[in-house]
Scaffold this motif. Structure first.
Motif, PDB file in Angstrom:
ATOM      1  N   HIS A 142      -1.905   4.358  11.078  1.00  0.00           N
ATOM      2  CA  HIS A 142      -3.350   5.088  10.680  1.00  0.00           C
ATOM      3  C   HIS A 142      -3.548   5.438   9.340  1.00  0.00           C
ATOM      4  N   ASN A 143      -2.483   5.755   8.716  1.00  0.00           N
ATOM      5  CA  ASN A 143      -2.700   6.263   7.434  1.00  0.00           C
ATOM      6  C   ASN A 143      -2.564   5.077   6.244  1.00  0.00           C
ATOM      7  N   THR A 144      -2.650   3.970   6.785  1.00  0.00           N
ATOM      8  CA  THR A 144      -2.318   2.731   5.889  1.00  0.00           C
ATOM      9  C   THR A 144      -3.535   1.707   6.139  1.00  0.00           C
ATOM     10  N   LYS A 145      -3.360   0.829   5.402  1.00  0.00           N
ATOM     11  CA  LYS A 145      -4.221  -0.454   5.353  1.00  0.00           C
ATOM     12  C   LYS A 145      -3.734  -1.669   6.370  1.00  0.00           C
ATOM     13  N   VAL A 146      -2.653  -1.213   7.060  1.00  0.00           N
ATOM     14  CA  VAL A 146      -1.838  -2.349   7.872  1.00  0.00           C
ATOM     15  C   VAL A 146      -2.826  -2.790   9.194  1.00  0.00           C
ATOM     16  N   VAL A 147      -3.078  -3.989   9.313  1.00  0.00           N
ATOM     17  CA  VAL A 147      -3.923  -4.587  10.347  1.00  0.00           C
ATOM     18  C   VAL A 147      -2.876  -4.935  11.500  1.00  0.00           C
ATOM     19  N   ASN A 148      -2.005  -5.677  11.074  1.00  0.00           N
ATOM     20  CA  ASN A 148      -1.042  -6.198  12.066  1.00  0.00           C
ATOM     21  C   ASN A 148       0.266  -6.040  11.924  1.00  0.00           C
ATOM     22  N   ILE A 149       0.866  -5.460  13.062  1.00  0.00           N
ATOM     23  CA  ILE A 149       2.385  -5.379  13.202  1.00  0.00           C
ATOM     24  C   ILE A 149       2.856  -6.400  13.966  1.00  0.00           C
ATOM     25  N   ILE A 150       3.691  -7.204  13.227  1.00  0.00           N
ATOM     26  CA  ILE A 150       4.630  -8.284  14.158  1.00  0.00           C
ATOM     27  C   ILE A 150       6.008  -7.729  14.728  1.00  0.00           C
ATOM     28  N   ILE A 151       6.277  -7.762  15.770  1.00  0.00           N
ATOM     29  CA  ILE A 151       7.584  -7.225  16.396  1.00  0.00           C
ATOM     30  C   ILE A 151       8.345  -8.444  16.739  1.00  0.00           C
ATOM     31  N   ALA A 152       9.549  -8.422  16.039  1.00  0.00           N
ATOM     32  CA  ALA A 152      10.448  -9.311  16.263  1.00  0.00           C
ATOM     33  C   ALA A 152      11.651  -8.575  17.037  1.00  0.00           C
ATOM     34  N   SER A 153      12.608  -9.222  17.680  1.00  0.00           N
ATOM     35  CA  SER A 153      13.731  -8.688  18.289  1.00  0.00           C
ATOM     36  C   SER A 153      15.039  -9.769  18.240  1.00  0.00           C
ATOM     37  N   ILE A 154      16.012  -8.721  17.902  1.00  0.00           N
ATOM     38  CA  ILE A 154      17.411  -9.676  17.648  1.00  0.00           C
ATOM     39  C   ILE A 154      17.698 -10.697  18.908  1.00  0.00           C
ATOM     40  N   LYS A 155      17.416 -10.369  20.075  1.00  0.00           N
ATOM     41  CA  LYS A 155      17.663 -11.109  21.291  1.00  0.00           C
ATOM     42  C   LYS A 155      17.089 -12.387  21.142  1.00  0.00           C
ATOM     43  N   ASP A 156      15.922 -12.500  20.664  1.00  0.00           N
ATOM     44  CA  ASP A 156      15.315 -13.951  20.598  1.00  0.00           C
ATOM     45  C   ASP A 156      15.818 -15.009  19.821  1.00  0.00           C
ATOM     46  N   GLU A 157      16.971 -14.518  18.788  1.00  0.00           N
ATOM     47  CA  GLU A 157      17.421 -15.533  18.113  1.00  0.00           C
ATOM     48  C   GLU A 157      18.980 -15.765  18.424  1.00  0.00           C
TER      49      GLU A 157
END
Length: 570
Positions: A142-157
């Motif tokens: 909320h203190n930044t201009k970030v609109v999207n956060i993409i979440i990756a997971s080690i298990k997916d690879e």
């Protein structure tokens, strides 16, 4: 540029390495793409036992780029990547480049306030991190201009059998992300590529900014270093020119982190743009490093001195065959003569036909800008400049070049010199200066000497100097002396405020295995110091530590020890 008139005493010592190269003209992704078209079926990287070919790598980058375009990333936008060395980080790094964005590389283990600083300094509008770090990002978002956060997971690879084991161990420790969290999961993110119906490829030039890395803060404040496509692509060609034994398909153990110039520039970008194969190590431990080195029969390894120190002490290395090694590089910190001797012997004893080659560089030049040549080494030297790089030694802070053999500030010039410090024009003007010889030089703040053949000797960071009773004391030199003692595994020397001397010298020592941290050991080390160290530079005390604090990139964090000392005095 005007005619270059810089001195190049190293010209006759380069061996087979050319003084000048023709550089690839284009973006980082284009350089990757051109090599992938030549070796589509070669393995680009392995991740925890799962290989990915160059063809699949480029397809993954293009899918990722379309997804970035779909969520609104446009030319010049900054995207923060806070990831370990894993496939999603690589796809995203090149995809950001392909859509004309700038990759802001940060350490995923950064504290919340640091993350907030990095996001705001770079004005990032999107960030990607792993599921286990999501909550830190969410708390500062909320203190930044970030609109999207993409979440990756080690298990997916991971491959299926490894994934099952991971979910039973590491996976269980990860704090659950709420189902309604305002994030895009990696798999969903990649599916967004289906909605990109327009041209997602943005033409970028060699001089366009491509990456932001952060200086380790050795001079105090953390600064964002803006690097261009040319900076990274030139580095890739320089490294291969300095290592003519490299062949496409050769394997590099990529354990140095992707958010650090050494890891990103040498272990990943150089390998992937030259047809090499990266063995990605997401979390470094000496044990796992040694295991991968032997399992994959790696041809190249790069690390900081503390890594080599750790490998020497691993029982699992007993009797291993390292004849596969073609290059072992040390950088990021000064390699003591003693440790080099020990590690060279270790390599010889394990059937390797090579020795450690020390290099030197700064994040302002991506990473390394000089390296010990293959055909000749000089004790204590950090080697010769890469092709098209220039080094000179000057009276600190001036453009007055010093005679060979005299100590002064190390200046660097060449095609890997940064564009600027992000939003810091005054700092940029202080660090980048154009001289009468036609070159723009980086003032490193490091001290060194050059000999008549152009070999450079690192003498310590100008900023890391103790002034005791008016004498200049260089901690690195005392550390080298202490490290040479058989009972010492590692040392760190700092200045402690003193009303009479201004600063007095204190040493911290991690003892070798089995050595007792008692008064007798301390007396023995003090007697040894008196023998080898000038009186004005003598440590007034030696404190034993079970372990040394480390910086994010594995160097000994001397600033932490300085702060601990100060707090004891208050």
């Amino acid at each position: 540029m005007s005619e270059i008139t810089a001195n190049t005493p190293w010209e006759n010592c380069m061996g087979d390495v050319p003084m000048h190269l023709d550089y690839f003209d284009g973006s980082m992704f284009e350089m990757l793409e051109s090599v992938a078209s030549r070796y589509p079926d070669n393995v680009a990287f392995d991740f925890m036992g799962k290989p990915t070919t160059y063809k699949k790598l480029v397809e993954g980058v293009e899918t990722c780029a379309k997804a970035l375009k779909t969520i609104g990333i446009r030319e010049g936008d900054r995207v923060t990547i806070a990831m370990p060395n894993c496939p999603q980080a690589i796809y995203l790094f090149y995809a950001v480049n392909l859509v004309g964005g700038i990759a802001n590389m940060i350490h995923p283990l950064s504290a919340e306030k640091e993350i907030e600083f990095y996001l705001n300094a770079s004005e990032s509008i999107t960030a990607i991190t792993l599921d286990q770090f999501y909550h830190k990002f969410e708390r500062v978002r909320h203190n930044t201009k970030v609109v999207n956060i993409i979440i990756a997971s080690i298990k997916d690879e991971l491959s299926k059998p490894i994934k099952a084991g991971y979910m039973l161990t590491e996976g269980r420790k990860i704090e659950k992300i709420p189902d309604d969290a305002p994030v895009i999961r990696w798999k969903e993110f990649m599916k967004l590529s289906r909605f990109c119906f327009y041209n997602y490829k943005v033409k970028r030039t060699s001089d366009d900014p491509a990456v932001i890395l952060y200086s380790g803060g050795t001079t105090g404040t953390t600064k964002g270093i803006v690097l261009t496509n040319r900076n990274f692509n030139a580095l890739s060609q320089q490294i291969i020119a300095a290592n003519p034994m490299f062949r496409p398909g050769d394997k590099m153990l990529a354990a140095m982190p992707i958010f650090h110039g050494f890891g990103l520039g040498v272990c990943i970008h150089t390998m992937l743009t030259q047809g090499g194969r990266c063995i990605l190590v997401p979390r470094f431990t000496p044990k796992s490093y040694a295991k991968d080195l032997v399992k994959y029969r790696c041809n190249f390894i790069a690390g900081v001195p503390t890594l080599y120190e750790a490998l020497l002490r691993l029982p699992s290395m007993e009797g291993t065959d390292l004849s596969c090694l073609k290059g072992v590089f040390s950088g990021g910190d000064s390699l003591s003569i003693e440790l080099k001797k020990k590690f060279d012997k270790f390599l010889y004893d394990h059937k390797a036909a090579i020795q450690v080659r020390e290099g030197y560089g700064t994040t302002e030049t991506v990473t390394a800008c000089c390296l010990t040549p293959i055909h000749m080494a000089k004790e204590g030297s950090i080697g010769l400049p890469f092709s098209d790089n220039y080094i000179k030694i000057v009276t600190p802070g001036t453009d007055h070049e010093l005679p060979y053999g005299e100590e002064g500030e190390i200046l660097l010039a060449g095609p890997t010199v940064m564009k600027e410090y992000m939003n810091q024009p005054d700092e940029t003007a202080q660090t980048l200066r154009t001289h009468a010889d036609g070159l723009t030089w980086v003032y490193t703040g490091d001290l060194g000497v050059m000999d008549e053949q152009g070999f450079v000797y690192f003498k310590g960071r100008a900023k890391r100097m103790i002034i005791s009773s008016g004498y200049n004391v260089y901690p690195g030199q005392i550390e080298n002396i202490l490290d040479a003692h058989e009972k010492v595994q590692m040392s760190c020397v700092i200045g402690v405020p003193d009303p009479y001397k201004m600063q007095k010298v204190k040493a911290f020592v991690k003892l070798a295995a089995g050595v007792e941290p008692d008064e007798a050991t301390k007396a023995e080390l003090m007697a040894y110091c008196r023998k080898h160290i000038a009186k004005y530079a003598m440590p007034y005390d030696i404190e034993f530590k079970e372990d040394m604090p480390k910086t994010l990139v594995g160097k000994v964090a001397y600033r932490v020890l300085e702060e601990e000392e100060l707090s004891k005095m208050q």
